[in-house]
Design a protein around this motif. Structure first.
Motif, PDB file in Angstrom:
ATOM      1  N   TRP A   1      51.085  89.449  -5.511  1.00 31.03           N
ATOM      2  CA  TRP A   1      50.979  88.910  -4.157  1.00 31.03           C
ATOM      3  C   TRP A   1      49.611  89.199  -3.554  1.00 31.03           C
ATOM      4  N   TYR A   2      49.063  90.406  -3.813  1.00 28.75           N
ATOM      5  CA  TYR A   2      47.729  90.721  -3.326  1.00 28.75           C
ATOM      6  C   TYR A   2      46.693  89.778  -3.941  1.00 28.75           C
ATOM      7  N   MET A   3      46.814  89.526  -5.244  1.00 28.67           N
ATOM      8  CA  MET A   3      45.878  88.621  -5.906  1.00 28.67           C
ATOM      9  C   MET A   3      46.061  87.190  -5.410  1.00 28.67           C
ATOM     10  N   THR A   4      47.298  86.836  -5.085  1.00 29.16           N
ATOM     11  CA  THR A   4      47.561  85.506  -4.523  1.00 29.16           C
ATOM     12  C   THR A   4      46.883  85.357  -3.168  1.00 29.16           C
ATOM     13  N   GLN A   5      47.003  86.382  -2.321  1.00 36.86           N
ATOM     14  CA  GLN A   5      46.359  86.341  -1.009  1.00 36.86           C
ATOM     15  C   GLN A   5      44.847  86.192  -1.147  1.00 36.86           C
ATOM     16  N   ARG A   6      44.287  86.845  -2.142  1.00 33.56           N
ATOM     17  CA  ARG A   6      42.849  86.739  -2.391  1.00 33.56           C
ATOM     18  C   ARG A   6      42.457  85.293  -2.680  1.00 33.56           C
ATOM     19  N   GLN A   7      43.258  84.619  -3.504  1.00 32.99           N
ATOM     20  CA  GLN A   7      42.958  83.220  -3.835  1.00 32.99           C
ATOM     21  C   GLN A   7      43.182  82.303  -2.637  1.00 32.99           C
ATOM     22  N   LEU A   8      44.214  82.596  -1.835  1.00 29.62           N
ATOM     23  CA  LEU A   8      44.514  81.755  -0.680  1.00 29.62           C
ATOM     24  C   LEU A   8      43.430  81.866   0.388  1.00 29.62           C
TER      25      LEU A   8
ATOM     26  N   ARG B   1      39.170  79.323   3.589  1.00 27.98           N
ATOM     27  CA  ARG B   1      37.787  79.321   4.064  1.00 27.98           C
ATOM     28  C   ARG B   1      37.073  78.015   3.750  1.00 27.98           C
ATOM     29  N   GLN B   2      37.730  77.126   2.999  1.00 24.41           N
ATOM     30  CA  GLN B   2      37.123  75.842   2.656  1.00 24.41           C
ATOM     31  C   GLN B   2      38.070  74.702   3.039  1.00 24.41           C
ATOM     32  N   PRO B   3      38.313  74.502   4.344  1.00 24.00           N
ATOM     33  CA  PRO B   3      39.252  73.457   4.773  1.00 24.00           C
ATOM     34  C   PRO B   3      38.836  72.060   4.319  1.00 24.00           C
ATOM     35  N   ALA B   4      37.536  71.864   4.133  1.00 25.11           N
ATOM     36  CA  ALA B   4      37.076  70.542   3.669  1.00 25.11           C
ATOM     37  C   ALA B   4      37.630  70.235   2.291  1.00 25.11           C
ATOM     38  N   TYR B   5      37.798  71.283   1.471  1.00 23.70           N
ATOM     39  CA  TYR B   5      38.334  71.078   0.124  1.00 23.70           C
ATOM     40  C   TYR B   5      39.757  70.535   0.186  1.00 23.70           C
ATOM     41  N   ALA B   6      40.566  71.056   1.134  1.00 23.88           N
ATOM     42  CA  ALA B   6      41.943  70.586   1.281  1.00 23.88           C
ATOM     43  C   ALA B   6      41.981  69.105   1.642  1.00 23.88           C
ATOM     44  N   VAL B   7      41.050  68.697   2.508  1.00 25.00           N
ATOM     45  CA  VAL B   7      40.988  67.290   2.923  1.00 25.00           C
ATOM     46  C   VAL B   7      40.551  66.417   1.753  1.00 25.00           C
ATOM     47  N   ILE B   8      39.545  66.863   1.023  1.00 23.97           N
ATOM     48  CA  ILE B   8      39.011  66.074  -0.090  1.00 23.97           C
ATOM     49  C   ILE B   8      40.071  65.865  -1.170  1.00 23.97           C
ATOM     50  N   THR B   9      40.859  66.905  -1.457  1.00 20.18           N
ATOM     51  CA  THR B   9      41.872  66.785  -2.512  1.00 20.18           C
ATOM     52  C   THR B   9      42.983  65.810  -2.132  1.00 20.18           C
ATOM     53  N   LEU B  10      43.091  65.474  -0.853  1.00 16.93           N
ATOM     54  CA  LEU B  10      44.124  64.529  -0.428  1.00 16.93           C
ATOM     55  C   LEU B  10      43.615  63.093  -0.381  1.00 16.93           C
ATOM     56  N   ILE B  11      42.302  62.904  -0.560  1.00 20.04           N
ATOM     57  CA  ILE B  11      41.749  61.548  -0.492  1.00 20.04           C
ATOM     58  C   ILE B  11      42.264  60.688  -1.639  1.00 20.04           C
TER      59      ILE B  11
END
Length: 258
Positions: free
Chosen positions: A9-16, A21-31
């Motif tokens: 879970w700690y390692m998961t939080q690190r990845q999350l 920190r890159q909200p633009a990436y979330a938007v791009i992956t939905l295009i």
């Protein structure tokens, strides 16, 4: 076991945190899913007249396919993150600590699964806004999301293992590019099995991407085929467990090599 879960879970939080920190990436992956939904959905909307789709709306048929393809496309590149951690020396530093080796790999897989679930829900909502109908209700949607997460776990874990083995960015890109289109078109992502050539249908029966689509579509239909849902879902779960085990073995092999 509890320690390994906590460390995962700690390692998961690190990845999350990286994802947050890159909200633009979330938007791009939905295009790309949006393009599939509304461009393909309108371009091929009359194809349902051929029959075999189980619905009168191509968008209804397409949404589960797009959800699964989005999970596949995102998870296949998980190994690039593992490769970056190797090249930066981050993974080697973690290996000098008492952290569970399973947590090192599974943190990436779990975070990828959570992101996949989020993206899947967004795609389903976009389909709903576009006029798609989901007779299976919330339960059917939940099974579709779970199937996409299991598929993402399979390919995310395999991608991590690949990154540990090849340790070359070009190799990962080449292998993923080679696999993505066959996995897509040798499935029922865009076309009903009844309209596919016989040999393609037989190959699709052994394609885990198609397992997720069959389980999700069936659960979201008005009259779900629970045998298909449980059968394909169980196969995905078994394959995901095997892929996670393999990724853990590769990190231990990597540790011995350094």
């Amino acid at each position: 076991m509890s320690t390994a879960v906590t460390q995962t879970w700690y390692m998961t939080q690190r990845q999350l945190r990286v994802f947050a920190r890159q909200p633009a990436y979330a938007v791009i992956t939905l295009i790309q899913p949006v393009i599939w939904l509304f461009l393909f959905g309108n371009l091929f909307k009359k194809v349902v007249r051929l029959g075999g789709f189980g619905t009168g709306s191509y968008l209804d048929y397409l949404v589960p396919g797009v959800v699964v393809m989005s999970a596949l496309g995102a998870s296949m590149w998980a190994g690039m993150g593992t490769l970056e951690e190797i090249q930066r020396g981050t993974l080697d530093r973690f290996l000098t600590t008492p952290v569970s080796r399973a947590a090192l790999m599974n943190g990436n897989v779990v975070s990828n699964g959570l992101v996949t679930a989020f993206q899947s829900v967004v795609i389903v909502l976009l389909g709903l806004l576009g006029g798609a109908d989901y007779p299976g209700g919330v339960g059917g949607i939940a099974i579709l999301v779970l199937a996409s997460v299991l598929l993402g776990t399979v390919f995310g874990a395999l991608s991590n293992a690949l990154g540990m083995i090849v340790r070359e960015r070009e190799s990962i890109i080449g292998i993923n590019t080679f696999l993505l289109l066959p996995l897509t078109f040798l499935s029922s992502a865009f076309m009903a099995p009844a309209q596919m050539p016989g040999w393609m249908r037989h190959i699709a029966d052994f394609n885990p991407v198609n397992w997720a689509m069959v389980a999700g579509r069936s659960a979201m239909s008005e009259h779900p085929h629970w045998g298909a849902v449980l059968g394909r879902g169980g196969a995905l779960l078994a394959l995901a467990a095997a892929a996670v085990w393999l990724s853990i073995r590769t990190v231990r092999s990597y540790q011995r090599s350094v």
